[in-house]
Structures are given as C-alpha cells and as structure tokens.
Design a protein around this motif. Structure first.
Motif, PDB file in Angstrom:
ATOM      1  N   PRO A 156      38.166  44.191  47.189  1.00  0.00           N
ATOM      2  CA  PRO A 156      37.208  43.174  46.728  1.00  0.00           C
ATOM      3  C   PRO A 156      37.348  41.862  47.481  1.00  0.00           C
ATOM      4  O   PRO A 156      38.444  41.461  47.874  1.00  0.00           O
ATOM      5  N   GLY A 157      36.197  41.202  47.689  1.00  0.00           N
ATOM      6  CA  GLY A 157      36.185  39.883  48.309  1.00  0.00           C
ATOM      7  C   GLY A 157      36.397  38.794  47.277  1.00  0.00           C
ATOM      8  O   GLY A 157      36.545  39.050  46.077  1.00  0.00           O
ATOM      9  N   PHE A 158      36.377  37.557  47.747  1.00  0.00           N
ATOM     10  CA  PHE A 158      36.637  36.427  46.864  1.00  0.00           C
ATOM     11  C   PHE A 158      35.698  36.397  45.660  1.00  0.00           C
ATOM     12  O   PHE A 158      36.098  36.026  44.554  1.00  0.00           O
ATOM     13  N   ASP A 159      34.437  36.789  45.876  1.00  0.00           N
ATOM     14  CA  ASP A 159      33.447  36.604  44.823  1.00  0.00           C
ATOM     15  C   ASP A 159      33.614  37.548  43.643  1.00  0.00           C
ATOM     16  O   ASP A 159      32.944  37.395  42.628  1.00  0.00           O
ATOM     17  N   ARG A 160      34.529  38.511  43.734  1.00  0.00           N
ATOM     18  CA  ARG A 160      34.815  39.366  42.577  1.00  0.00           C
ATOM     19  C   ARG A 160      35.967  38.816  41.732  1.00  0.00           C
ATOM     20  O   ARG A 160      36.250  39.340  40.653  1.00  0.00           O
ATOM     21  N   PHE A 161      36.604  37.774  42.227  1.00  0.00           N
ATOM     22  CA  PHE A 161      37.715  37.176  41.485  1.00  0.00           C
ATOM     23  C   PHE A 161      37.248  35.941  40.735  1.00  0.00           C
ATOM     24  O   PHE A 161      36.275  35.286  41.111  1.00  0.00           O
ATOM     25  N   GLY A 162      37.947  35.621  39.666  1.00  0.00           N
ATOM     26  CA  GLY A 162      37.654  34.425  38.897  1.00  0.00           C
ATOM     27  C   GLY A 162      38.935  33.815  38.356  1.00  0.00           C
ATOM     28  O   GLY A 162      40.016  34.413  38.445  1.00  0.00           O
TER      29      GLY A 162
ATOM     30  N   PHE B 247      45.320  35.873  49.963  1.00  0.00           N
ATOM     31  CA  PHE B 247      44.933  35.401  48.635  1.00  0.00           C
ATOM     32  C   PHE B 247      45.370  36.396  47.563  1.00  0.00           C
ATOM     33  O   PHE B 247      46.010  36.034  46.569  1.00  0.00           O
ATOM     34  N   VAL B 248      45.060  37.673  47.784  1.00  0.00           N
ATOM     35  CA  VAL B 248      45.364  38.704  46.796  1.00  0.00           C
ATOM     36  C   VAL B 248      46.872  38.907  46.653  1.00  0.00           C
ATOM     37  O   VAL B 248      47.396  39.040  45.534  1.00  0.00           O
ATOM     38  N   ILE B 249      47.571  38.929  47.772  1.00  0.00           N
ATOM     39  CA  ILE B 249      49.029  39.095  47.712  1.00  0.00           C
ATOM     40  C   ILE B 249      49.662  37.903  47.001  1.00  0.00           C
ATOM     41  O   ILE B 249      50.548  38.056  46.154  1.00  0.00           O
ATOM     42  N   GLY B 250      49.192  36.698  47.310  1.00  0.00           N
ATOM     43  CA  GLY B 250      49.735  35.509  46.667  1.00  0.00           C
ATOM     44  C   GLY B 250      49.503  35.484  45.174  1.00  0.00           C
ATOM     45  O   GLY B 250      50.344  34.970  44.414  1.00  0.00           O
ATOM     46  N   LEU B 251      48.378  36.038  44.711  1.00  0.00           N
ATOM     47  CA  LEU B 251      48.117  36.099  43.272  1.00  0.00           C
ATOM     48  C   LEU B 251      49.186  36.916  42.551  1.00  0.00           C
ATOM     49  O   LEU B 251      49.525  36.640  41.404  1.00  0.00           O
ATOM     50  N   GLN B 252      49.707  37.934  43.240  1.00  0.00           N
ATOM     51  CA  GLN B 252      50.633  38.876  42.597  1.00  0.00           C
ATOM     52  C   GLN B 252      52.095  38.580  42.886  1.00  0.00           C
ATOM     53  O   GLN B 252      52.972  39.148  42.233  1.00  0.00           O
ATOM     54  N   MET B 253      52.361  37.714  43.877  1.00  0.00           N
ATOM     55  CA  MET B 253      53.743  37.434  44.278  1.00  0.00           C
ATOM     56  C   MET B 253      54.041  35.951  44.101  1.00  0.00           C
ATOM     57  O   MET B 253      54.034  35.171  45.058  1.00  0.00           O
TER      58      MET B 253
END
Length: 329
Positions: free
Chosen positions: A300-306, A228-234
C-alpha cells in the motif's frame, strides 16, 4: 546577490530553496552541513493548501513562517487579521516580516515554540505546519475548533514521511495521509542519533554479532514508502549507509538505546546478502518482518494509511482506524 537573474529563475522554479543552514551559524560562502530553513517547493505548497481547504472567514494558525511566502498566500486569501504564523528562529522571523511588508501584508507573526501553537488566537479553523513532526503536538489539536483541520508533514525516526490531514473532533484528531513529503523537522523534535562507535564499543566488526543470510535485498527497503512502513513498526530504530565506491554498501540499523545493531551487505546482482546482528533486538529480522507485512497487504501507498491522535497517544492505521499497524519484535 551575485546573480540576481539566477535567483529570479530559482524562485520561479518548482524546486525547494534552502535559505538557512545550521540554524544560522553557517555564515560563509557555499553550503553548510544541515539545511534549517527553506522556501518549500511550490507544487508542495499548493498541494498542502489544497489539503487545508480554507474558506472565507476561516482563522488559520501556521507553524513555521520561514520566508513568509506561505503566510503571504494565506493572508491574501483570508485577510491578514485571520492568520497567525509562529516561527522559532527570530532571525528567520525578522526576514519573513520584511518580505511580507514588501508585499503589503502584516499578519500576526509570533516568535516562539511552534509546539505550543498560539493559544491567544485560538480557536482556529485550520492549522498547517511547514515543518515535519514525529508527534503531533497536543496544543495544535486543542486549539482547533471541532470540525477543523490540521495539515502537517509526519514521519518516524526511521525515515519516510507524508502529509497527514486530520479532522478534529473535541480532543481527538484523525485522518489519512495524502501524499509523500520531505520537510525539515520541527527543531524540538529533531532526532539525537548516537554515533556508530557507540554500538561496536571499540570492538572490530563483527564483534559478537550473529551471522546469517537473507534473500531480501537491502536495496528493497530503502524506498520512501518502505522506510515509512518499516519505521511505523520499528520504534526506536534508525539506519545509515556505508558506501564503498564499487556499487556495494552496508546498511546499518541501530536501536536508539545503543544495545542493538545489524549490518546487511548489498552487492549488485546478488541472490542473497550477508547479515550480522547483535543485541537483544534482532533489527534485521524486524526490518524483514515489517517489509513482509507491507508486501503481504499489496504494498500500500501513503494514501491507504491514516493517523489518529487522542489523549497524547498516536496510532497509525491501514485503511481504517480499526486496523492499526502492528509493531514487530
């Protein structure tokens, strides 16, 4: 139905049940290639309904009728006149209507493109999607009352997915991710990933790739949050795995324009891993930078993202909208 008792046990188990394969083109015994409709895991259904937080008198738009189970729960809770459910596949919609009739319910069922919502029934107090999206359709926000809520599974092309709960204010919607999820993609937003052969273009690996090594294990970037995190940035990148049967494998990363690729070889117990990269984007370098960004912020886990959706644009943030997740590369 060859085993009615088995079906009964399955339906009352906390598992997802695939009810259609290959958009209905698979009609033989056994499994098809790609699940295309399902009855969701009960735990996930109830968790998403908790996020939706419906109250008496609310009008709800559901995207993805499926078997009709979630629609039936909402119709029972709110009254069938307060629910509109949209299903793209007419055969699936017909089956859902029959299931709901057997339950004594007849909410408004619409066969159509879920991205467009159902403007005739707007405005809605709540919108819920039972399929995942890469982009929240603007129609969902536009058809939701100010102060209303949109709940949907959201994920990038690269991988990883979570439920987002957005509160609508005019033409803007913003809110946090609440939990991990894994839903079938909205059909009109499915990925069209080029095949492996489009990258090496007939040349033998490593072709023109530049060799290097990394201390970051390919296994460390494969978790659901990590993807999820990598996909947000790439943006515009995806991956596949080529396994060799002895615990080793190659993680391939590709750009959707077919101009760049990277391979990272995994070997159990190794301290360093061989990498080859080709093209204008150094995709493994991007992967590592995205992972290190996440690691440096305490994993951070999913719940820290928005997510904030406004004027056709989306921005994912960490902890608050003032801290957007940066792109790499």
């Amino acid at each position: 139905m060859k085993d009615p008792e088995g079906w009964f046990r399955a339906v009352y188990s906390d598992i997802p049940l695939t009810t259609q394969w290959d958009d209905g083109s698979h009609t033989g015994d056994g499994l098809g290639n790609t699940p295309s409709s399902s009855s969701s895991q009960p735990h996930m259904v109830f968790s998403m309904l908790k996020d939706l937080d419906v109250r008496g008198g609310h009008r709800v738009l559901e995207i993805g009728t499926g078997t009709g189970w979630n629609a039936g729960l909402l119709a029972h809770r709110l009254g069938e006149e307060n629910l509109v459910s949209v299903e793209f596949d007419p055969v699936v919609a017909e089956g859902a209507a029959e299931n709901l009739r057997h339950a004594g319910l007849s909410p408004r069922l619409v066969v159509g493109d879920g991205r467009k919502g159902h403007p005739e029934g707007a405005p809605y107090d709540r919108v819920i999607a039972t399929c995942s999206v890469r982009e929240v359709p603007g129609a969902w926000v536009e058809q939701t009352s100010t102060g209303g809520v949109v709940v949907a599974p959201w994920g990038t092309l690269y991988g990883g997915e979570a439920i987002v709960r957005l509160t609508v204010q005019g033409r803007t919607a913003s809110g946090r991710f609440t939990r991990s999820s894994a839903f079938m993609r909205l059909r009109q937003q499915r990925a069209d990933r080029p095949p492996h052969g489009a990258y090496l273009k007939g040349r033998k690996w490593p072709a023109d790739g530049a060799r290097s090594t990394t201390a970051l294990s390919p296994a460390d970037v494969g978790g659901w949050v990590e993807q999820f995190v990598i996909g947000l940035q790439m943006a515009g990148a995806f991956w596949t795995v080529e396994r060799y049967g002895d615990g080793t494998y190659t993680l391939w990363t590709y750009s959707t324009d077919t101009l760049s690729w990277a391979s990272a070889d995994y070997e159990p117990g190794a301290a360093s891993f061989d990498v080859v990269q080709s093209g204008p984007r150094r995709l493994w370098d991007e992967t590592e930078a995205a992972y290190r960004w996440w690691e440096g912020r305490g994993r951070p886990g999913f719940d820290r993202f928005g997510l904030t959706v406004a004027d056709g644009r989306e921005q994912v943030w960490l902890d608050s909208p003032d801290h957007p997740v940066p792109a790499v590369g």
